[in-house]
Scaffold this active site. Structure first.
Site, PDB file in Angstrom:
ATOM      1  N   ASN A  36       0.808  -1.241   0.000  1.00  0.00           N
ATOM      2  CA  ASN A  36       0.000   0.000   0.000  1.00  0.00           C
ATOM      3  C   ASN A  36       0.834   1.280   0.000  1.00  0.00           C
ATOM      4  O   ASN A  36       0.399   2.293  -0.539  1.00  0.00           O
ATOM      5  CB  ASN A  36      -1.056  -0.013   1.109  1.00  0.00           C
ATOM      6  CG  ASN A  36      -0.481  -0.157   2.485  1.00  0.00           C
ATOM      7  OD1 ASN A  36       0.692  -0.473   2.653  1.00  0.00           O
ATOM      8  ND2 ASN A  36      -1.306   0.063   3.489  1.00  0.00           N
TER       9      ASN A  36
ATOM     10  N   LYS B 100      12.230  -7.815   1.562  1.00  0.00           N
ATOM     11  CA  LYS B 100      11.288  -8.590   0.737  1.00  0.00           C
ATOM     12  C   LYS B 100      10.081  -7.693   0.515  1.00  0.00           C
ATOM     13  O   LYS B 100       9.221  -7.547   1.387  1.00  0.00           O
ATOM     14  CB  LYS B 100      10.884  -9.872   1.477  1.00  0.00           C
ATOM     15  CG  LYS B 100      10.553 -11.039   0.592  1.00  0.00           C
ATOM     16  CD  LYS B 100       9.361 -10.835  -0.315  1.00  0.00           C
ATOM     17  CE  LYS B 100       8.038 -10.922   0.414  1.00  0.00           C
ATOM     18  NZ  LYS B 100       6.886 -10.478  -0.399  1.00  0.00           N
ATOM     19  N   PRO B 101      10.029  -7.035  -0.651  1.00  0.00           N
ATOM     20  CA  PRO B 101       8.862  -6.176  -0.919  1.00  0.00           C
ATOM     21  C   PRO B 101       7.651  -7.029  -1.288  1.00  0.00           C
ATOM     22  O   PRO B 101       7.800  -8.199  -1.659  1.00  0.00           O
ATOM     23  CB  PRO B 101       9.311  -5.336  -2.114  1.00  0.00           C
ATOM     24  CG  PRO B 101      10.338  -6.158  -2.819  1.00  0.00           C
ATOM     25  CD  PRO B 101      10.974  -7.068  -1.798  1.00  0.00           C
ATOM     26  N   ALA B 102       6.470  -6.437  -1.231  1.00  0.00           N
ATOM     27  CA  ALA B 102       5.259  -7.158  -1.625  1.00  0.00           C
ATOM     28  C   ALA B 102       5.341  -7.507  -3.112  1.00  0.00           C
ATOM     29  O   ALA B 102       5.840  -6.705  -3.916  1.00  0.00           O
ATOM     30  CB  ALA B 102       4.038  -6.294  -1.352  1.00  0.00           C
ATOM     31  N   SER B 103       4.821  -8.665  -3.470  1.00  0.00           N
ATOM     32  CA  SER B 103       4.917  -9.115  -4.869  1.00  0.00           C
ATOM     33  C   SER B 103       4.092  -8.243  -5.811  1.00  0.00           C
ATOM     34  O   SER B 103       4.375  -8.179  -7.005  1.00  0.00           O
ATOM     35  CB  SER B 103       4.442 -10.562  -4.992  1.00  0.00           C
ATOM     36  OG  SER B 103       5.270 -11.377  -4.211  1.00  0.00           O
TER      37      SER B 103
ATOM     38  N   GLY C  28       2.343  -5.393   7.674  1.00  0.00           N
ATOM     39  CA  GLY C  28       1.394  -6.191   6.891  1.00  0.00           C
ATOM     40  C   GLY C  28       0.236  -6.617   7.754  1.00  0.00           C
ATOM     41  O   GLY C  28      -0.098  -5.945   8.740  1.00  0.00           O
TER      42      GLY C  28
ATOM     43  N   GLU D 228       4.160  -3.938  12.571  1.00  0.00           N
ATOM     44  CA  GLU D 228       3.195  -2.875  12.301  1.00  0.00           C
ATOM     45  C   GLU D 228       2.073  -3.535  11.515  1.00  0.00           C
ATOM     46  O   GLU D 228       2.228  -3.833  10.337  1.00  0.00           O
ATOM     47  CB  GLU D 228       3.901  -1.758  11.521  1.00  0.00           C
ATOM     48  CG  GLU D 228       3.225  -0.435  11.693  1.00  0.00           C
ATOM     49  CD  GLU D 228       2.090  -0.260  10.710  1.00  0.00           C
ATOM     50  OE1 GLU D 228       0.942  -0.617  11.073  1.00  0.00           O
ATOM     51  OE2 GLU D 228       2.357   0.188   9.594  1.00  0.00           O
ATOM     52  N   LEU D 229       0.967  -3.822  12.211  1.00  0.00           N
ATOM     53  CA  LEU D 229      -0.057  -4.714  11.647  1.00  0.00           C
ATOM     54  C   LEU D 229      -1.359  -3.961  11.372  1.00  0.00           C
ATOM     55  O   LEU D 229      -1.379  -2.753  11.270  1.00  0.00           O
ATOM     56  CB  LEU D 229      -0.257  -5.897  12.598  1.00  0.00           C
ATOM     57  CG  LEU D 229       1.053  -6.621  12.992  1.00  0.00           C
ATOM     58  CD1 LEU D 229       0.804  -7.713  14.008  1.00  0.00           C
ATOM     59  CD2 LEU D 229       1.749  -7.186  11.758  1.00  0.00           C
TER      60      LEU D 229
ATOM     61  N   CYS E 297      -3.548   1.207   6.756  1.00  0.00           N
ATOM     62  CA  CYS E 297      -3.883   0.607   8.049  1.00  0.00           C
ATOM     63  C   CYS E 297      -4.333   1.656   9.045  1.00  0.00           C
ATOM     64  O   CYS E 297      -4.808   1.323  10.121  1.00  0.00           O
ATOM     65  CB  CYS E 297      -2.714  -0.207   8.582  1.00  0.00           C
ATOM     66  SG  CYS E 297      -1.189   0.684   8.490  1.00  0.00           S
TER      67      CYS E 297
ATOM     68  N   GLU F 252       7.801   3.252  14.666  1.00  0.00           N
ATOM     69  CA  GLU F 252       8.597   3.675  13.522  1.00  0.00           C
ATOM     70  C   GLU F 252       8.554   5.196  13.426  1.00  0.00           C
ATOM     71  O   GLU F 252       7.593   5.830  13.851  1.00  0.00           O
ATOM     72  CB  GLU F 252       8.051   3.031  12.243  1.00  0.00           C
ATOM     73  CG  GLU F 252       8.157   1.514  12.289  1.00  0.00           C
ATOM     74  CD  GLU F 252       7.968   0.850  10.931  1.00  0.00           C
ATOM     75  OE1 GLU F 252       6.880   0.950  10.349  1.00  0.00           O
ATOM     76  OE2 GLU F 252       8.936   0.228  10.454  1.00  0.00           O
TER      77      GLU F 252
HETATM   78  P1  ADP Z   1      -1.617  -7.570   2.782  1.00  0.00           P
HETATM   79  O1  ADP Z   1      -2.952  -8.061   3.192  1.00  0.00           O
HETATM   80  O2  ADP Z   1      -1.378  -6.114   3.010  1.00  0.00           O
HETATM   81  O3  ADP Z   1      -1.143  -8.057   1.440  1.00  0.00           O
HETATM   82  P2  ADP Z   1       0.222  -9.424   3.954  1.00  0.00           P
HETATM   83  O4  ADP Z   1       0.506  -9.574   5.399  1.00  0.00           O
HETATM   84  O5  ADP Z   1      -0.387 -10.570   3.226  1.00  0.00           O
HETATM   85  O6  ADP Z   1      -0.672  -8.128   3.886  1.00  0.00           O
HETATM   86  O7  ADP Z   1       1.517  -8.979   3.158  1.00  0.00           O
HETATM   87  C1  ADP Z   1       2.481  -8.061   3.655  1.00  0.00           C
HETATM   88  C2  ADP Z   1       3.856  -8.547   3.259  1.00  0.00           C
HETATM   89  O8  ADP Z   1       4.086  -9.818   3.852  1.00  0.00           O
HETATM   90  C3  ADP Z   1       4.041  -8.741   1.767  1.00  0.00           C
HETATM   91  O9  ADP Z   1       5.385  -8.439   1.426  1.00  0.00           O
HETATM   92  C4  ADP Z   1       3.793 -10.215   1.605  1.00  0.00           C
HETATM   93  O10 ADP Z   1       4.411 -10.740   0.451  1.00  0.00           O
HETATM   94  C5  ADP Z   1       4.438 -10.741   2.876  1.00  0.00           C
HETATM   95  N1  ADP Z   1       3.974 -12.074   3.295  1.00  0.00           N
HETATM   96  C6  ADP Z   1       2.775 -12.641   3.116  1.00  0.00           C
HETATM   97  N2  ADP Z   1       2.750 -13.886   3.641  1.00  0.00           N
HETATM   98  C7  ADP Z   1       3.979 -14.111   4.176  1.00  0.00           C
HETATM   99  C8  ADP Z   1       4.597 -15.193   4.865  1.00  0.00           C
HETATM  100  N3  ADP Z   1       3.952 -16.327   5.136  1.00  0.00           N
HETATM  101  N4  ADP Z   1       5.894 -15.048   5.250  1.00  0.00           N
HETATM  102  C9  ADP Z   1       6.554 -13.902   5.007  1.00  0.00           C
HETATM  103  N5  ADP Z   1       6.035 -12.857   4.374  1.00  0.00           N
HETATM  104  C10 ADP Z   1       4.760 -12.937   3.971  1.00  0.00           C
END
Ligand code: ADP
Length: 482
Positions: free
Chosen positions: A157, A180-183, A233, A255-256, A289, A462
């Site tokens: 986001n 590890k950025p979000a995919s 995340g 940070e959830l 969030c 943060e």
């Molecule tokens: P969102 O609902 O915002 O996508 P996620 O928690 O699924 O939130 O994703 C936030 C980050 O955590 C992303 O970079 C995602 O790829 C990563 N992620 C998701 N699942 C896992 C996992 N099992 N282990 C490590 N990283 C993860």
């Protein structure tokens, strides 16, 4: 002249980065533009072996980097920030392409993200220790030293800001990192890493791996070389990662999710409250969030506030990132629309009235109409964040009732309060179970304010003067003086 879109594509790199080297792979992940569904590029689908290599690179770079002059680290952060400023349009466009947020808003994020690099450059120069006389007759000196190589896992986001909010303090402290950025949004992270390299960041200090999250996360959390995990995340993934970090007793920042309450009292400036609700809620199409998730308005003025709010929300232009005047973009993926739809259906079932919006947008794809409802049951909205452009308004009768409702949630990240009564603001500001409370404002995020949650919104802070604490250990050296 290059268009912003072209400036963005110029920064797009289809590789990960380990020890300063571009890394590609046989298998790749497609990244799409949420506005069109068109693929804008690919990143390598890396696995355990490459993650181990990235960890080794971060560990190898750590001794020199952690012992380097903090003023030199500050200078690298400043040089990096200057390059980010110079490339604002390109970075913003890249972000707009992979995330879908309006280009103007993405430029705002670049400035916000860069604020963390600038702020923490200063913090590197203020890594203060203490001296104290010991009752044993010794002199105790404390040093704040880098925790070690860090794993940083970031969401889609805020592809730039969630990263610099971690990298700024990590580098200031002398930590190295595997990111590890979000995919969904890897290109912004890779572009930022390239700019860091150009700013003179030593090779291996910043490594970026792309690929299957669970595999990469599993290797990062299991590694004894990684001394700290910082994650932004969802709560379920955060919980799982915290468990995975337990065997090696890593430092962890989380940070959830949130389910932010926004409370409006009769004595508030309703027009202003509605305006600020729009600012807080519709940033990133409601996908933050800290977005208000449930709005409570004192019964006497609930209908009037909701009417003013609905008027403003109806005026928001929905569209693609590069279209003129667009304020609300698409949602990140199809399943995000399903959730907003389900939340809206639940409200309607409970008797809520739809004041504006009310479903998917006529443009189709991942666009949803900015929606305001009045009435219905708030229970679902205490438990789940909508993460989309829906504002449910619920009337309340008394201060005690609304504070109880605000706190009756597993989450405690942001909260908002609108009142002209300073006593009430202070009273509720203290009673509310949240890491942050905005009084008469819908915008609480800045690099200088501590950001973080309580309860199942996580732990750690943060930004601000506290942000660097997450990346340092306090070392005590005791001197026996004759
Ligand atoms: P969102 O609902 O915002 O996508 P996620 O928690 O699924 O939130 O994703 C936030 C980050 O955590 C992303 O970079 C995602 O790829 C990563 N992620 C998701 N699942 C896992 C996992 N099992 N282990 C490590 N990283 C993860």
């Amino acid at each position: 002249m290059t268009s912003p879109r072209d400036a963005g594509l110029k920064l797009l790199r289809e590789h990960a980065l380990i020890a300063g080297n571009p890394v590609t792979g046989a298998s790749r992940i497609a990244v799409d533009d949420p506005a069109t569904g068109d693929v804008i590029g690919h990143v390598p689908d890396l696995g355990a072996a490459e993650t181990e290599r990235a960890i080794t690179a971060a560990a190898d770079a750590f001794p020199d980097w952690s012992r380097s002059d903090p003023h030199a680290r500050a200078q690298i952060l400043r040089d990096w920030a200057a390059l980010v400023d110079e490339n604002t349009d390109g970075l913003a466009a890249l972000m707009a392409l992979e995330n879908g947020k309006p280009f103007a808003e993405a430029k705002g994020e670049v400035a916000y993200a860069n604020g963390f690099l600038k702020w923490f450059a200063g913090e590197a120069e203020r890594l203060l220790g203490e001296t104290q006389d010991s009752p044993l007759g010794h002199l105790i000196l404390t040093f704040r030293q880098a925790v070690g190589p860090c794993a940083l896992i970031t969401p889609w986001n805020f592809p730039a800001a969630m990263l610099t909010r971690k990298l700024g303090p990590a580098f200031a402290a002398g930590c190295t990192a595997v990111v590890k950025p979000a995919s969904q949004t890897p290109f912004t992270a890779i572009a930022l890493a390239e700019l860091a390299d150009r700013a003179g960041l030593p090779k291996g200090v910043l490594n970026v791996v792309t690929g299957d999250a669970a595999t990469i996360g599993g290797v990062l959390t299991a590694s004894p070389l990684i001394r700290k995990l910082s994650f932004t995340g969802s709560t379920p993934v955060g919980r799982k990662l915290a468990e995975q970090c337990a065997p090696t007793l890593k430092r962890v920042s989380m940070e959830l999710g949130g389910a932010a309450p926004l409370i409006v009292f009769t004595d508030a400036d309703l027009e202003h409250a509605a305006e600020e609700t729009v600012k807080g809620k519709f940033r990133n199409a409601g996908q933050t969030c800290v977005c208000p998730n449930r709005v409570y308005v004192e019964a006497l003025v609930a209908a009037e506030y909701a009417r003013v709010l609905a008027e403003k929300v109806a005026a928001l232009t929905v569209g693609g990132a590069f279209e003129d005047g667009v304020k609300v973009g698409p949602l990140i993926e199809d399943k995000a629309l399903d959730k907003v739809e389900a939340h809206l259906a639940a409200l309607k079932k409970d008797g809520a009235k739809v004041l504006t919006g009310g479903g998917r947008h006529e443009r189709g794809g991942r666009f949803f109409q900015p929606t305001v409802t009045l009435g219905g049951d708030d229970a679902l909205f205490r438990e789940e964040e909508t993460f989309g452009p829906l504002v449910p308004v619920f009337p309340f009768e008394s201060e005690d009732e609304v504070v109880a409702k605000a706190n009756d949630s597993p989450f405690g990240l942001a909260s908002y309060l609108f009142t002209r009564d300073l006593d009430r603001a202070m009273r509720i500001g203290r009673r509310i179970e949240a890491g942050m409370c905005g009084v008469n404002t819908g915008l609480i995020s800045t690099p200088v304010a501590p950001f973080g949650g309580v309860k199942q919104s996580g732990y750690g802070r943060e930004g601000s003067v506290h942000g660097i604490d997450e990346y340092v250990d306090v070392k005590a050296v005791t001197l026996a003086l004759k």
